[in-house]
Design a protein around this motif. Structure first.
Motif, mmCIF file in Angstrom:
data_model
loop_
_atom_site.group_PDB
_atom_site.id
_atom_site.type_symbol
_atom_site.label_atom_id
_atom_site.label_comp_id
_atom_site.label_asym_id
_atom_site.label_seq_id
_atom_site.Cartn_x
_atom_site.Cartn_y
_atom_site.Cartn_z
ATOM 1 N N LEU A 187 5.156 -2.668 10.813
ATOM 2 C CA LEU A 187 4.474 -3.860 10.301
ATOM 3 C C LEU A 187 3.189 -3.481 9.582
ATOM 4 C CD1 LEU A 187 4.259 -6.923 10.117
ATOM 5 C CD2 LEU A 187 3.157 -6.933 12.362
ATOM 6 N N LEU A 188 2.393 -2.578 10.192
ATOM 7 C CA LEU A 188 1.156 -2.141 9.552
ATOM 8 C C LEU A 188 1.441 -1.427 8.239
ATOM 9 C CD1 LEU A 188 -0.837 -0.818 12.649
ATOM 10 C CD2 LEU A 188 -1.379 -2.827 11.259
ATOM 11 N N ASP A 189 2.487 -0.624 8.247
ATOM 12 C CA ASP A 189 2.882 0.070 7.023
ATOM 13 C C ASP A 189 3.215 -0.919 5.923
ATOM 14 O OD1 ASP A 189 3.515 2.379 5.517
ATOM 15 O OD2 ASP A 189 5.643 2.022 5.883
ATOM 16 N N GLU A 190 3.910 -1.975 6.307
ATOM 17 C CA GLU A 190 4.267 -3.006 5.337
ATOM 18 C C GLU A 190 3.024 -3.727 4.828
ATOM 19 O OE1 GLU A 190 6.575 -5.560 2.965
ATOM 20 O OE2 GLU A 190 7.105 -3.689 3.987
ATOM 21 N N ILE A 191 2.092 -4.031 5.753
ATOM 22 C CA ILE A 191 0.867 -4.736 5.353
ATOM 23 C C ILE A 191 0.043 -3.890 4.404
ATOM 24 C CG2 ILE A 191 -1.343 -5.607 6.204
ATOM 25 C CD1 ILE A 191 0.140 -6.490 8.738
ATOM 26 N N HIS A 192 -0.169 -2.629 4.772
ATOM 27 C CA HIS A 192 -0.965 -1.753 3.904
ATOM 28 C C HIS A 192 -0.303 -1.568 2.551
ATOM 29 C CE1 HIS A 192 -4.061 -0.856 6.746
ATOM 30 N NE2 HIS A 192 -3.221 -0.342 7.638
ATOM 31 N N GLY A 193 0.999 -1.466 2.554
ATOM 32 C CA GLY A 193 1.717 -1.332 1.284
ATOM 33 C C GLY A 193 1.513 -2.542 0.389
ATOM 34 N N ARG A 194 1.567 -3.720 0.989
ATOM 35 C CA ARG A 194 1.381 -4.938 0.191
ATOM 36 C C ARG A 194 -0.056 -5.050 -0.313
ATOM 37 N NH1 ARG A 194 4.849 -9.899 2.905
ATOM 38 N NH2 ARG A 194 6.841 -8.805 3.019
ATOM 39 N N VAL A 195 -1.039 -4.688 0.570
ATOM 40 C CA VAL A 195 -2.444 -4.746 0.146
ATOM 41 C C VAL A 195 -2.674 -3.814 -1.039
ATOM 42 C CG1 VAL A 195 -4.813 -4.205 0.827
ATOM 43 C CG2 VAL A 195 -3.313 -5.455 2.398
ATOM 44 N N LYS A 196 -2.117 -2.599 -0.962
ATOM 45 C CA LYS A 196 -2.260 -1.655 -2.074
ATOM 46 C C LYS A 196 -1.649 -2.217 -3.352
ATOM 47 C CE LYS A 196 -1.626 2.684 -1.685
ATOM 48 N NZ LYS A 196 -1.031 3.997 -1.417
ATOM 49 N N ASN A 197 -0.519 -2.882 -3.207
ATOM 50 C CA ASN A 197 0.114 -3.471 -4.391
ATOM 51 C C ASN A 197 -0.762 -4.556 -4.998
ATOM 52 O OD1 ASN A 197 2.356 -1.834 -4.177
ATOM 53 N ND2 ASN A 197 3.525 -3.299 -2.967
ATOM 54 N N TYR A 198 -1.370 -5.390 -4.151
ATOM 55 C CA TYR A 198 -2.246 -6.456 -4.660
ATOM 56 C C TYR A 198 -3.481 -5.874 -5.336
ATOM 57 C CZ TYR A 198 0.589 -9.558 -1.737
ATOM 58 O OH TYR A 198 1.626 -10.264 -1.178
ATOM 59 N N ILE A 199 -4.056 -4.817 -4.723
ATOM 60 C CA ILE A 199 -5.227 -4.184 -5.335
ATOM 61 C C ILE A 199 -4.850 -3.561 -6.677
ATOM 62 C CG2 ILE A 199 -6.907 -2.307 -5.088
ATOM 63 C CD1 ILE A 199 -6.892 -2.818 -2.086
ATOM 64 N N GLN A 200 -3.678 -2.949 -6.691
ATOM 65 C CA GLN A 200 -3.226 -2.350 -7.952
ATOM 66 C C GLN A 200 -3.032 -3.407 -9.020
ATOM 67 O OE1 GLN A 200 -2.825 1.118 -8.520
ATOM 68 N NE2 GLN A 200 -2.898 0.251 -10.586
ATOM 69 N N MET A 201 -2.600 -4.583 -8.654
ATOM 70 C CA MET A 201 -2.453 -5.687 -9.609
ATOM 71 C C MET A 201 -3.810 -6.078 -10.174
ATOM 72 S SD MET A 201 0.382 -8.074 -7.662
ATOM 73 C CE MET A 201 0.145 -9.421 -8.804
ATOM 74 N N VAL A 202 -4.860 -6.133 -9.307
ATOM 75 C CA VAL A 202 -6.212 -6.461 -9.772
ATOM 76 C C VAL A 202 -6.699 -5.404 -10.753
ATOM 77 C CG1 VAL A 202 -8.615 -6.746 -9.068
ATOM 78 C CG2 VAL A 202 -6.786 -7.729 -7.680
ATOM 79 N N LEU A 203 -6.458 -4.137 -10.425
ATOM 80 C CA LEU A 203 -6.859 -3.054 -11.331
ATOM 81 C C LEU A 203 -6.141 -3.161 -12.671
ATOM 82 C CD1 LEU A 203 -6.890 -0.053 -8.809
ATOM 83 C CD2 LEU A 203 -8.878 -1.126 -9.892
ATOM 84 N N ASN A 204 -4.877 -3.535 -12.624
ATOM 85 C CA ASN A 204 -4.119 -3.696 -13.874
ATOM 86 C C ASN A 204 -4.671 -4.839 -14.715
ATOM 87 O OD1 ASN A 204 -2.443 -1.586 -13.155
ATOM 88 N ND2 ASN A 204 -0.853 -2.904 -12.293
#
Length: 467
Positions: free
Chosen positions: A274-291
């Motif tokens: 679950l934590l792995d999934e959460i961190h993965g999603r957070v990284k994806n959202y941050i990457q979207m902001v950077l994009n």
């Protein structure tokens, strides 16, 4: 010796026994190693040296003493019963407790003995031989005590011969495995192993004989076929001469503990997933902001606005990097701070295309910080390190930037960022960056000190979490 011969000579019962000489009779009685006495009508006429040692009386004191005086009251009936049995060639024996001369002072002298009374052919006298069984009784009591322990402990205790055949099986083993003692005696202990493979079981015993340790958790099989987990300890057994006689197996049922352990491990794996999934999603959202910021920067014309977007991207990267660092730790709760700072500073250097005119010295203690501490501290480093690169060395000026982070034995963290540039008061100040620094220091419940001597020096202190 003279005294004992005199009593032999005076004892009508000992005279002319099968034609033996007095000296020969004396030697037999005195060196038999067994307490012996001669009775004539229940009166002691003589006792050998072992009998004197047993009772504490000398021969002079024994002569004429009634046999009843040498035993406790509860044993008188036994002696009377033996005394009236006057049948020749018949030996009688009975257990009785003998009384010591000083028994009223020394209770430990009291002993339990086995008495043999033999009637002499054609004579009125009798010979009484006494064998002490006090030590034997103590040993028997000790053995019963030890057996009682083995039968009442909760652990299974099984003793086998050298080839694994069961020789002892306690009550706990019956309770755990379901087999009665009669069902297992003489059979191979492999019957309670999960695989019930006697060949493999014998190999295990051979390994123990060769010095291998047998201690650990193993699956076993009950009589009903169900599988249980046992914590097993098996050791060799030896006789007094050092020869192997078999094996002692002591095991404890840990099935319930194992079930709880497996449930906890399953829950932990689910939590990690679950934590792995959460961190993965957070990284994806941050990457979207950077994009989004990258796309926006392509439509900017003003150079200052472009710099603002770059600063914003670096701040977002501070949060992005912390999620990368979380995956290098085992608990998903702490960050290896030296790795985290290296990622932040390297990103800043790359984003501002720093030339060889500015050198860096980054030293960070190898400490773990929780995410609530690491992110504010990372944002502070980002702002101060960026400020030195952007403003401390205008017009291509050469210089040096130092970043140091340490944690002392009292848990106090010290972050130091300093440069030898033009000084804080002589450059344009990034108010947003300073506001971020002040806010993050406040979030850490820390303190900040600024010095402008030969450049700018920032020193921030706060108490770090303990790990």
């Amino acid at each position: 010796m003279k005294g004992s011969k005199e009593f032999i000579n005076n004892s009508t019962a000992l005279k002319d026994i099968s034609g033996l000489s007095e000296e020969y009779c004396h030697e037999i009685f005195e060196n038999s190693g067994i307490p012996m006495m001669v009775l004539e009508d229940s009166v002691v006429s003589w006792g050998n040296k072992e009998f004197q040692k047993l009772t504490g009386y000398s021969n002079t004191e024994l002569k004429g003493k009634n046999w009843n005086d040498l035993v406790f009251n509860e044993n008188i009936s036994i002696i009377m019963d033996l005394s009236i049995k006057n049948t020749p060639k018949i030996s009688n024996k009975s257990n009785f407790s003998s009384k010591h001369k000083f028994n009223h002072l020394m209770n430990e002298s009291t002993g339990k003995s086995l008495i043999f009374i033999s009637h002499l052919p054609g004579k009125s006298g009798r010979i009484a031989s006494i064998v002490s069984i006090t030590d034997h009784d103590e040993v028997e009591k000790q053995l019963k005590f030890q057996a009682n322990i083995l039968e009442n402990i909760q652990e299974s205790v099984v003793v086998t011969g050298s080839h694994g055949m069961i020789k002892y099986w306690n009550e706990a083993a019956t309770s755990i495995f379901g087999y009665s003692r009669d069902e297992v005696m003489g059979k191979s202990m492999a019957m309670i192993c999960r695989e019930n493979d006697e060949g493999k079981f014998l190999v295990t015993l051979k390994g123990i004989s060769d010095g291998e340790k047998c201690a650990g958790e193993h699956e076993c099989r009950r009589k009903d076929g169900s599988i249980i987990w046992m914590d097993v300890r098996t050791t060799e057994m030896f006789d007094e001469e050092g020869n192997q006689t078999g094996f002692l197996n002591v095991s404890k049922d840990i099935t319930e503990r194992k079930k709880v352990q497996n449930d906890m491990e399953t829950a932990l794996k689910e939590k990690e997933m679950l934590l792995d999934e959460i961190h993965g999603r957070v990284k994806n959202y941050i990457q979207m902001v950077l994009n989004f910021l990258e796309i926006q920067s392509k439509y900017l014309v003003d150079r200052e606005d472009f710099g603002t977007i770059k600063d914003s991207k670096n701040r977002v990267n501070v949060m992005f990097f912390v999620h990368d660092c979380l995956f290098t730790t085992e608990d998903f709760a702490t960050v290896e701070f030296s790795e985290y700072i290296q990622m932040i500073t390297q990103n800043i250097v790359n984003s501002y295309t720093v030339t060889g005119g500015i050198t860096f010295d980054v030293t960070v203690d190898n400490v773990l910080l929780d995410i609530e501490t690491a992110v504010p501290c990372g944002l502070i480093v980002n702002e101060l390190f960026t400020n030195s690169i952007k403003h401390a060395f205008p017009n291509g000026r050469k210089g040096h930037v130092v970043l140091n982070f340490s944690k002392d034995n009292h848990g106090i963290c010290v972050l130091r960022v300093e440069d030898n540039g033009v000084g804080f008061q002589n450059v344009k100040v990034d108010k947003i960056g300073l506001n971020i620094v002040n806010s993050m220091v406040e979030a850490l419940n820390g303190e900040i000190n600024v010095s402008n001597h030969n450049g700018t020096s920032w020193v921030i202190k706060f108490r770090g979490s303990e790990y």
